[in-house]
Design a protein around this motif. Structure first.
Motif, PDB file in Angstrom:
ATOM      1  N   LYS A  95      -7.346   8.468  -1.428  1.00 29.82           N
ATOM      2  CA  LYS A  95      -7.846   8.250  -0.076  1.00 29.82           C
ATOM      3  C   LYS A  95      -6.961   8.932   0.962  1.00 29.82           C
ATOM      4  O   LYS A  95      -7.471   9.502   1.945  1.00 29.82           O
ATOM      5  CB  LYS A  95      -7.947   6.751   0.196  1.00 29.82           C
ATOM      6  N   VAL A  96      -5.648   8.906   0.752  1.00 25.31           N
ATOM      7  CA  VAL A  96      -4.745   9.603   1.679  1.00 25.31           C
ATOM      8  C   VAL A  96      -5.009  11.107   1.637  1.00 25.31           C
ATOM      9  O   VAL A  96      -5.074  11.773   2.682  1.00 25.31           O
ATOM     10  CB  VAL A  96      -3.277   9.292   1.331  1.00 25.31           C
ATOM     11  N   TRP A 102       4.444   7.115  -7.180  1.00 28.63           N
ATOM     12  CA  TRP A 102       4.198   8.291  -8.022  1.00 28.63           C
ATOM     13  C   TRP A 102       5.275   9.362  -7.835  1.00 28.63           C
ATOM     14  O   TRP A 102       5.864   9.821  -8.816  1.00 28.63           O
ATOM     15  CB  TRP A 102       2.807   8.844  -7.736  1.00 28.63           C
ATOM     16  N   ILE A 116      -5.613   4.725  -3.656  1.00 21.45           N
ATOM     17  CA  ILE A 116      -4.796   4.874  -2.444  1.00 21.45           C
ATOM     18  C   ILE A 116      -4.338   6.314  -2.290  1.00 21.45           C
ATOM     19  O   ILE A 116      -4.437   6.905  -1.197  1.00 21.45           O
ATOM     20  CB  ILE A 116      -3.594   3.912  -2.493  1.00 21.45           C
ATOM     21  N   ARG A 117      -3.831   6.903  -3.374  1.00 19.48           N
ATOM     22  CA  ARG A 117      -3.374   8.289  -3.297  1.00 19.48           C
ATOM     23  C   ARG A 117      -4.543   9.225  -2.977  1.00 19.48           C
ATOM     24  O   ARG A 117      -4.423  10.121  -2.131  1.00 19.48           O
ATOM     25  CB  ARG A 117      -2.718   8.692  -4.619  1.00 19.48           C
ATOM     26  N   MET A 163      -3.789   2.649  -7.712  1.00 16.84           N
ATOM     27  CA  MET A 163      -2.874   3.734  -7.394  1.00 16.84           C
ATOM     28  C   MET A 163      -3.640   5.034  -7.158  1.00 16.84           C
ATOM     29  O   MET A 163      -3.372   5.765  -6.198  1.00 16.84           O
ATOM     30  CB  MET A 163      -1.861   3.910  -8.524  1.00 16.84           C
ATOM     31  N   ASN A 164      -4.618   5.334  -8.013  1.00 19.31           N
ATOM     32  CA  ASN A 164      -5.424   6.536  -7.825  1.00 19.31           C
ATOM     33  C   ASN A 164      -6.241   6.471  -6.543  1.00 19.31           C
ATOM     34  O   ASN A 164      -6.416   7.480  -5.852  1.00 19.31           O
ATOM     35  CB  ASN A 164      -6.371   6.736  -9.019  1.00 19.31           C
ATOM     36  N   TYR A 214       2.721   1.708  -3.303  1.00 19.42           N
ATOM     37  CA  TYR A 214       1.839   2.279  -4.321  1.00 19.42           C
ATOM     38  C   TYR A 214       1.712   3.790  -4.145  1.00 19.42           C
ATOM     39  O   TYR A 214       1.712   4.560  -5.105  1.00 19.42           O
ATOM     40  CB  TYR A 214       0.445   1.641  -4.229  1.00 19.42           C
ATOM     41  N   LEU A 215       1.616   4.220  -2.870  1.00 20.38           N
ATOM     42  CA  LEU A 215       1.466   5.636  -2.581  1.00 20.38           C
ATOM     43  C   LEU A 215       2.715   6.425  -2.971  1.00 20.38           C
ATOM     44  O   LEU A 215       2.627   7.540  -3.510  1.00 20.38           O
ATOM     45  CB  LEU A 215       1.175   5.822  -1.084  1.00 20.38           C
ATOM     46  N   VAL A 228       0.838  -1.206   0.000  1.00 19.82           N
ATOM     47  CA  VAL A 228       0.000   0.000   0.000  1.00 19.82           C
ATOM     48  C   VAL A 228       0.872   1.256   0.000  1.00 19.82           C
ATOM     49  O   VAL A 228       0.668   2.190  -0.787  1.00 19.82           O
ATOM     50  CB  VAL A 228      -0.940  -0.003   1.219  1.00 19.82           C
ATOM     51  N   ILE A 229       1.866   1.294   0.893  1.00 20.58           N
ATOM     52  CA  ILE A 229       2.732   2.472   0.986  1.00 20.58           C
ATOM     53  C   ILE A 229       3.571   2.617  -0.278  1.00 20.58           C
ATOM     54  O   ILE A 229       3.801   3.740  -0.759  1.00 20.58           O
ATOM     55  CB  ILE A 229       3.630   2.372   2.233  1.00 20.58           C
TER      56      ILE A 229
END
Length: 358
Positions: free
Chosen positions: A216-217, A54, A213-214, A210-211, A50-51, A47-48
């Motif tokens: 959601k953060v 980018w 997770i980014r 990817m979109n 993927y974040l 998860v991290i």
């Protein structure tokens, strides 16, 4: 009936690509079911990674190598995490402790207010109904208190595991980012050559995950900070704790906002009573939720989420029941995965019908 089943089987699994996709899904499901608790650090690291992939990819364009880009991004990420751990966590802990200490007083005031409802509204509610409601609430609170104490005692043994995770996860993230190409090539060697449908599903999901997770953060950060600032301006107590709860409530679509409304309303009622300040807090909280649902979510997830709200709620309940927090966090991507799989098999079915027609 048998012919119908045979026809369905030929349509879905006559192609080796379909069989490969099915076997891959079964293998992943078995891995998560039997070894899910053991590979949690790996899932968290993915998860991290993927974040952070980018910014690493963007930074790689201006620095000599991917390793240097990874080093810079990891330094910034670890610095931010340490700042949060030593700057915000102590404040949240202090406010949580104070709220727990005041909870009995808040409960007693709420009980007093409920017991006097028959006096103020005798035509709407009776004393017997209020007594039943108070008894049910007290029972639930007692059960919740027992669960909290039990969880706190059993979680002591997990402290060592968490300390290990704090070391393992950053290392895993670092190597996943630095050696992304090598790891991807190694995984492809494990997949059979008949992987056209797997590639189709992966291409559809990779960008969405990817979109998601980014996004959601970003959503958690924006909603949490906005709530904290609003509660601070309104002079609401426990503003940092409540703002954090509101921020993390977006992890559970629709349900999270409804659940977090209770502590926000309870604290505001305990502090202000039924004064105009109480209604102002609820109105501002409602505006934040409305802006999140109608402006922020479409802006952040326009490319990542194309699902009916009914499917999202069902996914949250189903995957949350299977895997707890991570099931809730990944409910929308997993629902999107199911949709991608159905699309892949539907495409395969159409190709089969076309070949039969020829």
């Amino acid at each position: 009936m048998i012919e119908l089943i045979k026809s369905w089987y030929r349509a879905k699994f006559s192609d080796p690509n379909s069989v490969t996709l099915l076997l891959m899904l079964l293998a992943l499901a078995a891995l998560l079911y039997f070894f899910g608790t053991f590979i949690i650090p790996v899932l968290v690291a993915i998860v991290i990674a993927y974040l952070l992939d980018w910014p690493v990819t963007r930074l790689q364009r201006v620095v000599p190598s991917r390793q240097m880009a990874t080093n810079l991004v990891m330094l910034i990420f670890v610095g931010v995490m340490l700042a949060l751990m030593f700057g915000i966590v102590p404040v949240l802990w202090a406010q949580t402790s104070n709220l727990v200490q005041e909870a009995p007083t808040m409960i007693e005031e709420g009980k007093y207010y409920l017991l006097h409802l028959p006096d103020n509204y005798p035509n709407l509610i009776t004393a017997e109904q209020v007594q039943n409601l108070v008894g049910a609430v007290e029972t639930k609170l007692f059960e919740f208190g027992q669960q909290v104490v039990s969880a706190s005692l059993t979680s002591i043994k997990d402290v060592v595991a968490w300390l290990i995770y704090l070391v393992l996860v950053p290392l895993l993230v670092f190597f996943m980012l630095k050696d992304k190409s090598q790891l991807t090539a190694g995984l492809l060697q494990l997949v059979p050559k008949e992987r056209r449908l797997i590639n189709q599903v992966w291409e559809e999901m990779d960008h969405q995950i990817m979109n998601y997770i980014r996004g959601k953060v970003f959503e958690i950060t924006i909603v949490g900070i906005s709530s904290f600032v609003a509660f601070t301006v309104l002079d609401l107590r426990y503003a940092a704790l409540l703002g954090t709860l509101v921020g993390f409530s977006v992890l559970i679509p629709f349900i999270g906002a409804a659940v977090v409304t209770l502590p926000v309303a309870a604290v505001a009622l305990f502090q202000f009573g039924l004064a105009p300040e109480f209604w102002t807090v609820l109105a501002v909280y409602g505006v934040i939720q409305a802006l999140d649902g109608n402006v922020l979510v479409p802006l952040l997830f326009s490319e990542a989420v194309d699902l009916n709200p009914v499917y999202i709620i069902v996914a949250v309940l189903f995957f949350g029941g299977l895997w707890g927090f991570w099931g809730v966090f990944f409910a929308i991507p997993l629902a999107s995965l199911v949709k991608a799989l159905l699309n892949a098999w539907s495409t395969q079915h159409q190709e089969y019908l076309a070949s039969e027609a020829e």
